[in-house]
Design a protein around this motif. Structure first.
Motif, short mmCIF file in Angstrom:
data_model
loop_
_atom_site.label_atom_id
_atom_site.label_comp_id
_atom_site.label_asym_id
_atom_site.label_seq_id
_atom_site.Cartn_x
_atom_site.Cartn_y
_atom_site.Cartn_z
N ARG A 33 49.66 51.12 44.85
CA ARG A 33 50.34 49.70 43.99
C ARG A 33 51.65 50.18 43.54
O ARG A 33 52.15 51.27 43.16
N GLU A 72 44.89 53.71 44.49
CA GLU A 72 43.24 53.42 44.19
C GLU A 72 42.46 54.01 45.33
O GLU A 72 42.88 53.75 46.55
N SER A 89 43.16 56.08 40.84
CA SER A 89 42.36 55.26 40.31
C SER A 89 40.91 55.35 41.16
O SER A 89 41.00 55.36 42.37
N GLU A 112 38.13 52.42 37.20
CA GLU A 112 37.99 50.70 37.29
C GLU A 112 36.44 50.36 37.15
O GLU A 112 35.74 50.95 37.82
N SER A 130 40.62 50.45 33.74
CA SER A 130 41.02 49.11 34.40
C SER A 130 39.62 48.30 34.52
O SER A 130 38.85 48.66 34.83
N ASP A 150 38.42 45.74 36.83
CA ASP A 150 38.48 45.27 38.11
C ASP A 150 38.02 43.74 38.38
O ASP A 150 37.19 43.27 37.49
N GLU A 164 44.33 48.15 31.21
CA GLU A 164 45.09 47.40 32.26
C GLU A 164 43.84 46.42 32.98
O GLU A 164 42.62 46.54 32.80
N LYS A 223 43.10 44.17 36.62
CA LYS A 223 43.18 43.92 38.11
C LYS A 223 42.96 42.54 38.14
O LYS A 223 41.59 42.23 38.45
N THR A 263 49.15 44.31 33.53
CA THR A 263 48.51 43.26 34.52
C THR A 263 48.88 43.79 35.84
O THR A 263 50.17 44.03 36.22
N VAL A 264 47.88 44.02 36.66
CA VAL A 264 48.25 44.40 38.25
C VAL A 264 47.47 43.28 39.14
O VAL A 264 46.26 42.70 38.61
N GLU A 318 45.61 42.41 42.64
CA GLU A 318 45.21 43.00 43.86
C GLU A 318 45.28 41.75 45.01
O GLU A 318 45.33 40.72 44.59
N GLN A 375 49.44 45.26 44.23
CA GLN A 375 48.49 46.03 45.21
C GLN A 375 48.13 44.96 46.41
O GLN A 375 47.82 43.94 46.14
#
Ligand code: C2E
Ligand code: MG
Ligand code: MG
Ligand code: MG
Length: 281
Positions: free
Chosen positions: A47, A59, A115, A149, A177, A179, A198, A200, A233-234, A236, A256
Protein backbone atom coordinates in the motif's frame (compact mmCIF):
# COMPACT_ATOMS: atom_id res chain seq x y z
CA UNK A 1 0.11 15.43 -8.37
CA UNK A 2 1.74 12.03 -8.56
CA UNK A 3 -1.38 10.40 -9.90
CA UNK A 4 -0.86 10.64 -13.66
CA UNK A 5 2.69 9.40 -13.20
CA UNK A 6 1.57 6.52 -11.06
CA UNK A 7 -1.21 5.68 -13.48
CA UNK A 8 1.33 5.39 -16.27
CA UNK A 9 3.81 3.41 -14.27
CA UNK A 10 1.59 0.85 -12.64
CA UNK A 11 3.09 -2.59 -13.10
CA UNK A 12 0.21 -4.66 -14.39
CA UNK A 13 1.56 -8.05 -13.53
CA UNK A 14 -0.40 -11.12 -14.45
CA UNK A 15 -2.52 -12.26 -11.53
CA UNK A 16 -1.65 -15.60 -9.99
CA UNK A 17 -4.79 -17.64 -10.70
CA UNK A 18 -6.56 -18.08 -7.39
CA UNK A 19 -9.17 -20.77 -6.92
CA UNK A 20 -12.30 -19.15 -5.52
CA UNK A 21 -14.26 -20.39 -2.56
CA UNK A 22 -17.14 -21.91 -4.51
CA UNK A 23 -15.00 -24.20 -6.64
CA UNK A 24 -13.22 -25.91 -3.74
CA UNK A 25 -14.58 -28.29 -1.14
CA UNK A 26 -12.30 -28.31 1.89
CA UNK A 27 -12.45 -30.71 4.84
CA UNK A 28 -10.88 -30.45 8.28
CA UNK A 29 -8.59 -33.33 7.35
CA UNK A 30 -7.40 -31.39 4.27
CA UNK A 31 -6.55 -28.43 6.49
CA UNK A 32 -4.72 -30.51 9.11
CA UNK A 33 -2.65 -32.10 6.41
CA UNK A 34 -1.93 -28.76 4.75
CA UNK A 35 -0.69 -27.24 8.03
CA UNK A 36 1.53 -30.26 8.75
CA UNK A 37 2.82 -30.24 5.17
CA UNK A 38 3.49 -26.47 5.25
CA UNK A 39 1.30 -25.74 2.24
CA UNK A 40 0.28 -22.30 3.50
CA UNK A 41 2.25 -19.31 2.33
CA UNK A 42 1.50 -15.60 2.66
CA UNK A 43 1.61 -13.33 -0.36
CA UNK A 44 2.06 -9.60 0.21
CA UNK A 45 0.13 -6.65 -1.19
CA UNK A 46 1.74 -3.20 -0.94
CA UNK A 47 0.00 0.00 0.00
CA UNK A 48 1.22 3.52 -0.72
CA UNK A 49 0.87 7.00 0.75
CA UNK A 50 -1.21 9.25 -1.50
CA UNK A 51 0.77 12.43 -0.76
CA UNK A 52 4.21 11.22 -1.87
CA UNK A 53 3.77 7.71 -3.28
CA UNK A 54 5.98 6.10 -0.62
CA UNK A 55 5.29 2.42 0.10
CA UNK A 56 4.37 2.27 3.79
CA UNK A 57 3.31 -1.33 4.34
CA UNK A 58 2.46 -4.69 2.85
CA UNK A 59 -0.51 -6.83 3.88
CA UNK A 60 0.05 -10.57 4.31
CA UNK A 61 -2.68 -12.51 2.47
CA UNK A 62 -2.55 -16.27 2.96
CA UNK A 63 -2.56 -18.65 0.01
CA UNK A 64 -2.84 -22.40 0.12
CA UNK A 65 -0.44 -23.92 -2.34
CA UNK A 66 -2.34 -27.13 -2.93
CA UNK A 67 -0.35 -29.84 -4.77
CA UNK A 68 -3.26 -30.63 -7.15
CA UNK A 69 -5.56 -27.64 -6.93
CA UNK A 70 -2.96 -24.87 -7.24
CA UNK A 71 -3.37 -21.63 -5.27
CA UNK A 72 -6.51 -21.68 -3.13
CA UNK A 73 -7.93 -18.36 -1.88
CA UNK A 74 -8.42 -17.74 1.86
CA UNK A 75 -12.19 -17.39 1.45
CA UNK A 76 -12.26 -21.13 0.73
CA UNK A 77 -10.72 -22.23 4.03
CA UNK A 78 -10.37 -19.44 6.64
CA UNK A 79 -13.99 -19.72 7.86
CA UNK A 80 -13.65 -23.51 8.33
CA UNK A 81 -10.25 -23.12 10.00
CA UNK A 82 -11.77 -20.53 12.32
CA UNK A 83 -14.69 -22.76 13.33
CA UNK A 84 -12.50 -25.79 13.99
CA UNK A 85 -9.64 -24.24 15.96
CA UNK A 86 -7.14 -24.75 13.15
CA UNK A 87 -6.89 -21.00 12.64
CA UNK A 88 -4.15 -20.67 15.26
CA UNK A 89 -1.82 -22.93 13.30
CA UNK A 90 -2.42 -20.85 10.19
CA UNK A 91 -2.03 -17.53 12.01
CA UNK A 92 1.28 -18.75 13.44
CA UNK A 93 2.59 -19.49 9.96
CA UNK A 94 1.54 -16.08 8.65
CA UNK A 95 2.99 -14.20 11.64
CA UNK A 96 6.27 -16.12 11.56
CA UNK A 97 6.76 -15.75 7.80
CA UNK A 98 5.65 -12.11 7.70
CA UNK A 99 7.94 -10.98 10.50
CA UNK A 100 10.84 -13.00 9.05
CA UNK A 101 10.27 -11.24 5.70
CA UNK A 102 10.12 -7.85 7.44
CA UNK A 103 13.65 -8.55 8.73
CA UNK A 104 14.88 -9.44 5.24
CA UNK A 105 13.36 -6.28 3.74
CA UNK A 106 14.85 -4.11 6.52
CA UNK A 107 18.26 -5.61 5.77
CA UNK A 108 17.78 -4.44 2.16
CA UNK A 109 17.01 -0.91 3.36
CA UNK A 110 13.24 -1.22 2.90
CA UNK A 111 11.54 0.24 5.95
CA UNK A 112 7.93 -0.92 5.60
CA UNK A 113 5.38 -2.28 8.03
CA UNK A 114 3.83 -5.72 7.63
CA UNK A 115 0.15 -6.23 8.31
CA UNK A 116 -1.45 -9.53 9.41
CA UNK A 117 -5.18 -10.41 9.45
CA UNK A 118 -6.65 -11.92 12.63
CA UNK A 119 -10.01 -13.59 13.15
CA UNK A 120 -11.79 -13.09 16.47
CA UNK A 121 -10.71 -16.56 17.59
CA UNK A 122 -7.07 -15.94 16.68
CA UNK A 123 -7.21 -12.60 18.51
CA UNK A 124 -8.58 -14.30 21.64
CA UNK A 125 -5.65 -16.70 22.06
CA UNK A 126 -4.41 -15.64 25.51
CA UNK A 127 -0.72 -15.49 24.66
CA UNK A 128 -1.05 -13.88 21.20
CA UNK A 129 0.49 -10.47 22.14
CA UNK A 130 3.46 -12.20 23.80
CA UNK A 131 3.94 -14.52 20.81
CA UNK A 132 4.04 -11.58 18.41
CA UNK A 133 6.41 -9.68 20.70
CA UNK A 134 8.69 -12.73 20.84
CA UNK A 135 8.78 -12.98 17.03
CA UNK A 136 9.51 -9.25 16.83
CA UNK A 137 12.43 -9.69 19.23
CA UNK A 138 13.77 -12.79 17.47
CA UNK A 139 13.79 -10.99 14.12
CA UNK A 140 14.59 -7.56 15.56
CA UNK A 141 11.61 -5.80 13.97
CA UNK A 142 10.25 -2.67 15.72
CA UNK A 143 6.73 -3.16 17.10
CA UNK A 144 5.37 -0.13 15.24
CA UNK A 145 6.27 -1.90 11.97
CA UNK A 146 3.86 -4.74 12.76
CA UNK A 147 0.13 -4.14 12.15
CA UNK A 148 -2.77 -6.40 13.06
CA UNK A 149 -6.08 -6.21 11.17
CA UNK A 150 -9.48 -7.27 12.46
CA UNK A 151 -12.84 -6.62 10.82
CA UNK A 152 -15.06 -3.83 12.09
CA UNK A 153 -17.48 -6.31 13.68
CA UNK A 154 -14.66 -7.76 15.79
CA UNK A 155 -13.26 -4.29 16.43
CA UNK A 156 -16.42 -3.14 18.20
CA UNK A 157 -17.02 -6.44 20.01
CA UNK A 158 -18.03 -6.44 23.64
CA UNK A 159 -16.22 -9.74 24.19
CA UNK A 160 -13.86 -9.15 27.10
CA UNK A 161 -11.08 -11.42 25.79
CA UNK A 162 -10.95 -9.62 22.42
CA UNK A 163 -11.02 -6.17 24.03
CA UNK A 164 -8.22 -7.15 26.39
CA UNK A 165 -6.14 -8.60 23.56
CA UNK A 166 -6.53 -5.40 21.52
CA UNK A 167 -5.50 -3.25 24.48
CA UNK A 168 -2.47 -5.44 25.21
CA UNK A 169 -1.37 -5.37 21.57
CA UNK A 170 -1.69 -1.59 21.46
CA UNK A 171 0.20 -1.14 24.74
CA UNK A 172 3.07 -3.12 23.23
CA UNK A 173 3.17 -0.62 20.37
CA UNK A 174 1.74 -2.70 17.52
CA UNK A 175 -0.47 -0.89 15.00
CA UNK A 176 -4.14 -1.92 14.87
CA UNK A 177 -6.33 -1.68 11.76
CA UNK A 178 -10.10 -1.91 11.46
CA UNK A 179 -10.54 -4.01 8.31
CA UNK A 180 -13.56 -3.71 5.99
CA UNK A 181 -14.47 -0.40 7.66
CA UNK A 182 -17.94 0.82 6.79
CA UNK A 183 -19.50 -2.66 6.78
CA UNK A 184 -19.64 -3.49 10.52
CA UNK A 185 -21.99 -0.71 11.61
CA UNK A 186 -19.85 0.51 14.50
CA UNK A 187 -21.30 3.65 16.06
CA UNK A 188 -19.04 6.66 16.66
CA UNK A 189 -19.21 5.94 20.41
CA UNK A 190 -18.14 2.31 19.96
CA UNK A 191 -15.35 3.24 17.58
CA UNK A 192 -14.06 6.03 19.80
CA UNK A 193 -13.56 3.54 22.64
CA UNK A 194 -11.29 1.26 20.58
CA UNK A 195 -7.47 1.40 20.62
CA UNK A 196 -7.14 1.26 16.80
CA UNK A 197 -4.64 3.35 14.88
CA UNK A 198 -6.20 3.19 11.40
CA UNK A 199 -9.16 2.07 9.33
CA UNK A 200 -9.22 0.27 6.00
CA UNK A 201 -12.23 1.39 4.00
CA UNK A 202 -14.03 -1.62 2.52
CA UNK A 203 -13.82 -1.84 -1.24
CA UNK A 204 -17.59 -2.34 -1.51
CA UNK A 205 -18.05 1.25 -0.35
CA UNK A 206 -15.94 2.55 -3.22
CA UNK A 207 -17.51 0.23 -5.79
CA UNK A 208 -20.92 1.26 -4.49
CA UNK A 209 -20.36 4.90 -5.40
CA UNK A 210 -19.92 4.06 -9.05
CA UNK A 211 -23.08 1.96 -9.10
CA UNK A 212 -25.19 4.38 -7.10
CA UNK A 213 -24.11 8.00 -6.74
CA UNK A 214 -26.02 8.44 -3.48
CA UNK A 215 -23.36 6.21 -1.85
CA UNK A 216 -20.95 9.12 -2.21
CA UNK A 217 -22.24 10.66 1.00
CA UNK A 218 -21.75 7.36 2.84
CA UNK A 219 -18.16 7.08 1.70
CA UNK A 220 -17.51 10.73 2.52
CA UNK A 221 -19.05 10.29 5.97
CA UNK A 222 -17.04 7.12 6.70
CA UNK A 223 -13.77 8.86 5.89
CA UNK A 224 -14.74 11.93 7.88
CA UNK A 225 -15.79 9.87 10.89
CA UNK A 226 -12.51 7.93 10.84
CA UNK A 227 -10.49 11.15 10.64
CA UNK A 228 -12.51 12.83 13.40
CA UNK A 229 -11.76 9.86 15.66
CA UNK A 230 -8.04 10.20 14.93
CA UNK A 231 -7.59 7.13 12.70
CA UNK A 232 -5.34 7.08 9.68
CA UNK A 233 -7.41 6.21 6.58
CA UNK A 234 -6.46 3.49 4.12
CA UNK A 235 -8.55 2.42 1.12
CA UNK A 236 -8.56 -1.19 -0.06
CA UNK A 237 -9.64 -2.47 -3.45
CA UNK A 238 -8.33 0.57 -5.35
CA UNK A 239 -8.67 -1.08 -8.76
CA UNK A 240 -8.24 1.75 -11.23
CA UNK A 241 -7.56 5.45 -11.78
CA UNK A 242 -11.21 6.35 -11.07
CA UNK A 243 -11.00 4.80 -7.61
CA UNK A 244 -7.67 6.49 -6.91
CA UNK A 245 -9.04 9.89 -7.98
CA UNK A 246 -12.21 9.61 -5.91
CA UNK A 247 -10.40 8.58 -2.73
CA UNK A 248 -7.70 11.13 -3.33
CA UNK A 249 -10.33 13.90 -3.63
CA UNK A 250 -11.81 12.70 -0.36
CA UNK A 251 -8.42 12.96 1.35
CA UNK A 252 -7.79 9.26 1.99
CA UNK A 253 -4.25 8.84 3.36
CA UNK A 254 -3.13 5.55 1.81
CA UNK A 255 -4.15 3.32 -1.11
CA UNK A 256 -4.08 -0.45 -1.56
CA UNK A 257 -5.43 -2.39 -4.53
CA UNK A 258 -4.74 -3.81 -7.96
CA UNK A 259 -4.13 -0.28 -9.28
CA UNK A 260 -0.98 -0.20 -7.13
CA UNK A 261 -0.10 -3.91 -7.20
CA UNK A 262 -1.54 -7.37 -6.81
CA UNK A 263 -0.52 -9.56 -3.86
CA UNK A 264 2.90 -11.08 -4.66
CA UNK A 265 5.25 -13.71 -3.18
CA UNK A 266 7.69 -12.42 -0.56
CA UNK A 267 10.57 -12.92 -2.97
CA UNK A 268 9.15 -10.26 -5.32
CA UNK A 269 8.53 -7.51 -2.77
CA UNK A 270 12.01 -6.00 -2.63
CA UNK A 271 12.28 -5.61 -6.41
CA UNK A 272 8.75 -4.26 -6.67
CA UNK A 273 9.28 -1.62 -3.94
CA UNK A 274 12.57 -0.49 -5.46
CA UNK A 275 11.00 -0.24 -8.91
CA UNK A 276 8.00 1.69 -7.60
CA UNK A 277 10.15 4.23 -5.75
CA UNK A 278 12.53 4.63 -8.69
CA UNK A 279 9.64 5.23 -11.10
CA UNK A 280 7.88 7.66 -8.76
CA UNK A 281 10.85 10.01 -8.56
P1 C2E B 1 -9.05 -8.50 3.37
O1 C2E B 1 -8.15 -8.52 4.56
O2 C2E B 1 -10.08 -7.44 3.31
O3 C2E B 1 -8.06 -8.45 2.14
C1 C2E B 1 -8.34 -7.80 0.95
C2 C2E B 1 -8.76 -8.75 -0.14
O4 C2E B 1 -9.02 -7.99 -1.33
C3 C2E B 1 -7.69 -9.74 -0.55
O5 C2E B 1 -8.37 -10.92 -0.99
C4 C2E B 1 -7.03 -9.07 -1.73
O6 C2E B 1 -6.35 -9.95 -2.60
C5 C2E B 1 -8.23 -8.44 -2.39
N1 C2E B 1 -7.88 -7.28 -3.22
C6 C2E B 1 -6.82 -6.47 -3.09
N2 C2E B 1 -6.85 -5.47 -3.98
C7 C2E B 1 -7.99 -5.64 -4.71
C8 C2E B 1 -8.59 -4.92 -5.79
O7 C2E B 1 -8.09 -3.91 -6.27
N3 C2E B 1 -9.76 -5.39 -6.27
C9 C2E B 1 -10.37 -6.51 -5.75
N4 C2E B 1 -11.52 -6.91 -6.28
N5 C2E B 1 -9.83 -7.21 -4.72
C10 C2E B 1 -8.65 -6.78 -4.20
P2 C2E B 1 -7.89 -12.37 -0.54
O8 C2E B 1 -6.40 -12.45 -0.58
O9 C2E B 1 -8.69 -13.35 -1.32
O10 C2E B 1 -8.32 -12.41 0.98
C11 C2E B 1 -9.67 -12.40 1.34
C12 C2E B 1 -9.85 -12.27 2.81
O11 C2E B 1 -9.36 -13.42 3.50
C13 C2E B 1 -9.08 -11.10 3.41
O12 C2E B 1 -9.81 -9.91 3.21
C14 C2E B 1 -9.00 -11.52 4.85
O13 C2E B 1 -10.18 -11.19 5.55
C15 C2E B 1 -8.89 -13.02 4.76
N6 C2E B 1 -7.48 -13.42 4.94
C16 C2E B 1 -6.47 -13.41 4.05
N7 C2E B 1 -5.33 -13.85 4.61
C17 C2E B 1 -5.62 -14.12 5.89
C18 C2E B 1 -4.85 -14.59 7.03
O14 C2E B 1 -3.64 -14.84 6.97
N8 C2E B 1 -5.52 -14.76 8.21
C19 C2E B 1 -6.86 -14.47 8.33
N9 C2E B 1 -7.43 -14.65 9.53
N10 C2E B 1 -7.60 -14.01 7.31
C20 C2E B 1 -6.99 -13.84 6.10
MG1 MG C 1 -7.10 -7.24 5.63
MG1 MG D 1 -10.39 -5.63 4.00
MG1 MG E 1 -12.60 -6.90 2.10
Amino acid sequence: SLRPLIVRLVARRAAAPLLKSRSVHVTVEDLRHAIADKQFVPHFQPRVRRADGVVTAVEALIRWRHPDRGLVSPGAFIPLADRTGLIDGITDVVLEKSIAWARIWRDSGIDIAVSVNLTENALSEPDLPERIALLARQHDVPHERILLEVTETVAITEAATSLEALARLRIKGFGLSIDDFGTGMGTPEQLARTPFTEVKIDQALVTGVFDQPQFYGVLEYSLKLARQLGFKTVAEGVEGPKDWQLLSDLGCDEMQGYHVARPMPGEEVEGWVQGWHRDAQ
